[in-house]
Scaffold this active site. Structure first.
Site, PDB file in Angstrom:
ATOM      1  N   LYS A   1       0.808  -1.340  -0.033  1.00 35.96           N
ATOM      2  CA  LYS A   1      -0.104  -0.017   0.033  1.00 35.96           C
ATOM      3  C   LYS A   1       0.858   1.294  -0.058  1.00 35.96           C
ATOM      4  O   LYS A   1       0.550   2.045  -0.681  1.00 35.96           O
ATOM      5  CB  LYS A   1      -1.050   0.003   1.220  1.00 35.96           C
ATOM      6  CG  LYS A   1      -2.095  -1.048   0.988  1.00 35.96           C
ATOM      7  CD  LYS A   1      -3.193  -0.541   2.146  1.00 35.96           C
ATOM      8  CE  LYS A   1      -4.426  -1.466   1.647  1.00 35.96           C
ATOM      9  NZ  LYS A   1      -5.436  -1.657   2.493  1.00 35.96           N
TER      10      LYS A   1
ATOM     11  N   LYS B   1      -4.486  -8.890  -8.051  1.00 34.81           N
ATOM     12  CA  LYS B   1      -5.538  -9.001  -7.196  1.00 34.81           C
ATOM     13  C   LYS B   1      -6.641  -7.744  -7.499  1.00 34.81           C
ATOM     14  O   LYS B   1      -5.900  -6.819  -8.220  1.00 34.81           O
ATOM     15  CB  LYS B   1      -5.406  -8.950  -5.702  1.00 34.81           C
ATOM     16  CG  LYS B   1      -6.392  -9.244  -4.975  1.00 34.81           C
ATOM     17  CD  LYS B   1      -6.083  -8.460  -3.398  1.00 34.81           C
ATOM     18  CE  LYS B   1      -6.604  -7.398  -3.065  1.00 34.81           C
ATOM     19  NZ  LYS B   1      -6.595  -7.040  -1.768  1.00 34.81           N
TER      20      LYS B   1
ATOM     21  N   LYS C   1      -9.997  -2.452  -5.360  1.00 34.98           N
ATOM     22  CA  LYS C   1     -11.092  -1.361  -5.290  1.00 34.98           C
ATOM     23  C   LYS C   1     -10.160  -0.247  -5.547  1.00 34.98           C
ATOM     24  O   LYS C   1     -10.795   0.849  -6.004  1.00 34.98           O
ATOM     25  CB  LYS C   1     -11.946  -1.276  -4.140  1.00 34.98           C
ATOM     26  CG  LYS C   1     -11.298  -1.268  -2.871  1.00 34.98           C
ATOM     27  CD  LYS C   1     -12.314  -1.351  -1.787  1.00 34.98           C
ATOM     28  CE  LYS C   1     -11.717  -1.685  -0.506  1.00 34.98           C
ATOM     29  NZ  LYS C   1     -12.426  -2.112   0.372  1.00 34.98           N
TER      30      LYS C   1
HETATM   31  P1  TYM Z   1     -11.029  -4.664   3.003  1.00 37.52           P
HETATM   32  O1  TYM Z   1     -11.954  -3.636   3.240  1.00 37.52           O
HETATM   33  O2  TYM Z   1      -9.702  -3.864   2.489  1.00 37.52           O
HETATM   34  O3  TYM Z   1     -11.424  -5.721   2.469  1.00 37.52           O
HETATM   35  C1  TYM Z   1     -12.465  -6.528   2.790  1.00 37.52           C
HETATM   36  C2  TYM Z   1     -12.181  -8.139   2.618  1.00 37.52           C
HETATM   37  O4  TYM Z   1     -12.235  -8.414   1.255  1.00 37.52           O
HETATM   38  C3  TYM Z   1     -11.213  -9.226   1.081  1.00 37.52           C
HETATM   39  N1  TYM Z   1     -10.698  -9.049  -0.579  1.00 37.52           N
HETATM   40  C4  TYM Z   1     -10.702  -9.934  -1.372  1.00 37.52           C
HETATM   41  N2  TYM Z   1     -11.038 -11.086  -1.337  1.00 37.52           N
HETATM   42  C5  TYM Z   1     -10.784 -11.799  -2.541  1.00 37.52           C
HETATM   43  N3  TYM Z   1     -10.412 -11.330  -3.619  1.00 37.52           N
HETATM   44  C6  TYM Z   1     -10.071 -10.188  -3.670  1.00 37.52           C
HETATM   45  N4  TYM Z   1      -9.616  -9.583  -4.849  1.00 37.52           N
HETATM   46  C7  TYM Z   1     -10.301  -9.601  -2.425  1.00 37.52           C
HETATM   47  N5  TYM Z   1     -10.020  -7.986  -2.348  1.00 37.52           N
HETATM   48  C8  TYM Z   1     -10.329  -7.718  -1.117  1.00 37.52           C
HETATM   49  C9  TYM Z   1     -10.104  -8.798   2.119  1.00 37.52           C
HETATM   50  O5  TYM Z   1      -9.282  -9.768   2.041  1.00 37.52           O
HETATM   51  C10 TYM Z   1     -11.004  -8.594   3.272  1.00 37.52           C
HETATM   52  O6  TYM Z   1     -11.167  -9.875   3.860  1.00 37.52           O
HETATM   53  N6  TYM Z   1      -8.013  -4.945   6.978  1.00 37.52           N
HETATM   54  C11 TYM Z   1      -9.474  -5.652   6.363  1.00 37.52           C
HETATM   55  C12 TYM Z   1     -10.684  -5.069   7.259  1.00 37.52           C
HETATM   56  C13 TYM Z   1     -10.613  -5.487   8.868  1.00 37.52           C
HETATM   57  C14 TYM Z   1     -10.649  -6.608   9.281  1.00 37.52           C
HETATM   58  C15 TYM Z   1     -10.412  -6.392  10.724  1.00 37.52           C
HETATM   59  C16 TYM Z   1     -11.099  -8.066   8.844  1.00 37.52           C
HETATM   60  C17 TYM Z   1     -10.394  -4.526   9.668  1.00 37.52           C
HETATM   61  N7  TYM Z   1     -10.182  -5.235  10.835  1.00 37.52           N
HETATM   62  C18 TYM Z   1     -10.428  -7.524  11.652  1.00 37.52           C
HETATM   63  C19 TYM Z   1     -10.938  -8.803   9.876  1.00 37.52           C
HETATM   64  C20 TYM Z   1     -10.796  -8.779  11.407  1.00 37.52           C
HETATM   65  C21 TYM Z   1      -9.480  -5.332   5.136  1.00 37.52           C
HETATM   66  O7  TYM Z   1      -8.399  -5.439   4.170  1.00 37.52           O
HETATM   67  O8  TYM Z   1     -10.576  -4.916   4.521  1.00 37.52           O
END
Ligand code: TYM
Length: 345
Positions: A119, A209, A212
Site C-alpha cells: 500500500k 488482485k 477497489k
Molecule cells: P478490506 O475492506 O480491504 O477488504 C475486505 C475483505 O475483502 C477481501 N478482499 C478480497 N478477497 C478476495 N479477492 C479479492 N480480490 C479481494 N479484495 C479484498 C479482504 O481480504 C478482506 O477480507 N483490513 C481488513 C478489514 C478489517 C478486518 C479487521 C477484517 C479490519 N479489521 C478485523 C477482519 C478482522 C480489510 O482489508 O478490509
C-alpha cells in the site's frame, strides 16, 4: 454459556468489488445465516481503517451506511439477535486497546507486513501515514476485544491474522489469559471451505488482485458498475494465446480467473464449471457466458440494494454498538488492569 464468535470487517467504500463480495461479504453472510445457531457473528465496518490512506473525508459517513446496506442486500438478516453489525469507531475500546497493543509490538514486526509495503508503494512518501503502518495492530484490537475463533478474510489479510495470534499469545504469556486467540489460518480455511483464501484477479492483469483502489477500474468489476459496463469489461478481459479453456492459474491466469468468477456467480463448484467448459477453443463464446452471468448478478444485486430499508439498518447499527461496547469495554478493562493502568488484578 456464550456462543463462540465469528468476526470480520469490511471497509466502507463506494467502490466495493466482486472480490470483496465473494471473498469476504458473501462467505460471512452465508456463515451468519447458516451458523448463527451455534455462533455469534460480528460483522463490522472498520471506519478507522478507512482513514489510514487519504480519502474523501466528506463522503465517509454516507459510505458507511451504504456499506451496511450492501451487507443487507447480500442477505444479512437484521432481526437475528446473534448477528451484530457495528461501526468500529463508535466503540472507543478499539482505539484504546490499539494503543496498548502498540506498546507491545515490535517496529520490525510491523515492518515485515507485506500489505503495508504494497500500500505504501502506491502512495507518495509524504502520504504514507503512521496509521497505515499501524493498521495490523488496530486489526488485532478488532479481534482480541471479542475473542473470535474464526475470522473469514481474503488471502491478503492472512498475515494480519497471524500477527494477531502472535501478539495475543505474547500478552497472554506475560499477563495470564487476557485474550481468546483466533484459530490458525489453516484451521480457518478448513472451517470455511472453498470460499476462503479466494483471490479474484484483475481482468486486465490477471497476475494481480482485483482491487477497489485500482486507478483505471478497467479490470475491476465494481458492485456499482452498470450491468452492461461490467459485461463489457468481461468481454475485454485479458486472456492468452493458447485458445483452449482450462484451469491453469500459472500459465492461463486470465481464463482461470474467469472460470473461478463463473463458478462463484453460478454457486457451483469450480470442478463442475471447469468440466463444462474445458477444451472450448473460442474464448469469445466462453466470455459471453461469464459476461451474461455478471450482468444478471449485478442487475439482481442492485435491485436488492435499492430496496434495503435504511432506517432499519441504522437501528441495527445502534443496537449492536450498545451491546458490543459492553463486551469490548470488559476486555479493555482486563487489559488495562493487567498492564497496570487500572487498579485490580
Ligand atoms: P478490506 O475492506 O480491504 O477488504 C475486505 C475483505 O475483502 C477481501 N478482499 C478480497 N478477497 C478476495 N479477492 C479479492 N480480490 C479481494 N479484495 C479484498 C479482504 O481480504 C478482506 O477480507 N483490513 C481488513 C478489514 C478489517 C478486518 C479487521 C477484517 C479490519 N479489521 C478485523 C477482519 C478482522 C480489510 O482489508 O478490509
Amino acid at each position: 454459556m456464550s456462543k463462540p464468535i465469528i468476526l470480520t470487517g469490511l471497509r466502507a467504500n463506494n467502490n466495493l468489488t466482486i472480490g470483496n463480495y465473494f471473498g469476504a461479504m458473501l462467505p460471512i453472510i452465508d456463515m451468519a445465516r447458516t451458523r448463527s445457531n451455534d455462533y455469534q457473528v460480528n460483522m463490522f465496518i472498520p471506519d478507522l481503517h478507512s482513514i489510514t490512506t487519504p480519502v474523501d473525508y466528506s463522503a465517509i459517513n454516507k459510505q458507511i451506511i451504504l456499506t451496511a446496506k450492501h451487507f443487507v442486500a447480500a442477505g444479512l438478516p437484521l432481526d437475528n439477535p446473534d448477528i451484530h453489525l457495528y461501526r468500529q469507531s463508535y466503540i472507543s475500546a478499539h482505539s484504546e486497546l490499539t494503543w496498548i497493543l502498540d506498546c507491545f509490538t515490535g517496529f520490525g514486526e510491523m515492518n515485515r507486513m507485506t500489505q503495508f509495503k504494497d500500500k505504501s508503494n502506491d502512495l507518495a512518501a509524504e502520504r504514507v501515514s503512521v496509521g497505515l503502518f499501524n493498521y495490523p495492530v488496530l486489526m488485532a484490537a478488532d479481534m482480541l476485544l471479542y475473542g473470535p475463533e474464526y475470522v473469514p478474510v481474503g488471502d491478503d489479510q492472512s498475515q494480519h491474522i497471524e500477527f494477531t495470534r502472535d501478539i495475543g499469545e505474547r500478552m497472554n504469556k506475560q499477563f495470564g489469559e487476557l485474550f481468546t486467540i483466533p484459530k490458525t489460518v489453516k484451521e480457518q480455511h478448513a472451517f470455511f471451505g472453498k470460499d476462503q483464501g479466494l483471490r479474484i484477479m484483475d481482468l486486465q492483469d490477471p497476475t494481480k488482485k482485483m482491487s477497489k483502489s485500482d486507478e483505471s477500474g478497467k479490470g475491476v468489476i465494481f458492485l456499482a458498475d452498470t450491468p452492461e459496463a461490467a459485461a463489457r469489461k468481461v468481454m475485454s478481459a485479458v486472456t492468452d494465446e493458447v485458445a483452449y479453456v482450462r484451469f491453469d492459474r500459472k500459465n492461463q491466469p486470465g481464463i482461470s480467473n474467469l472460470l473461478e468468477i463463473l463458478a462463484l456467480l453460478q454457486s457451483r463448484s469450480l470442478d463442475e464449471v471447469v468440466k463444462e467448459f474445458e477444451g472450448q477453443t473460442l474464448y469469445g463464446d466462453f466470455k459471453a457466458v461469464v459476461a451474461e452471468e455478471v450482468r444478471r448478478f449485478l442487475t439482481d444485486f442492485q435491485r436488492k440494494l435499492h430496496d434495503v430499508d435504511e432506517v432499519a439498518v441504522t437501528a441495527k447499527l445502534e443496537q449492536s454498538e450498545k451491546a458490543m461496547t459492553i463486551t469490548a469495554n470488559a476486555t479493555l478493562l482486563r487489559t488495562q488492569q493487567a498492564v497496570g493502568l487500572r487498579p485490580g488484578n
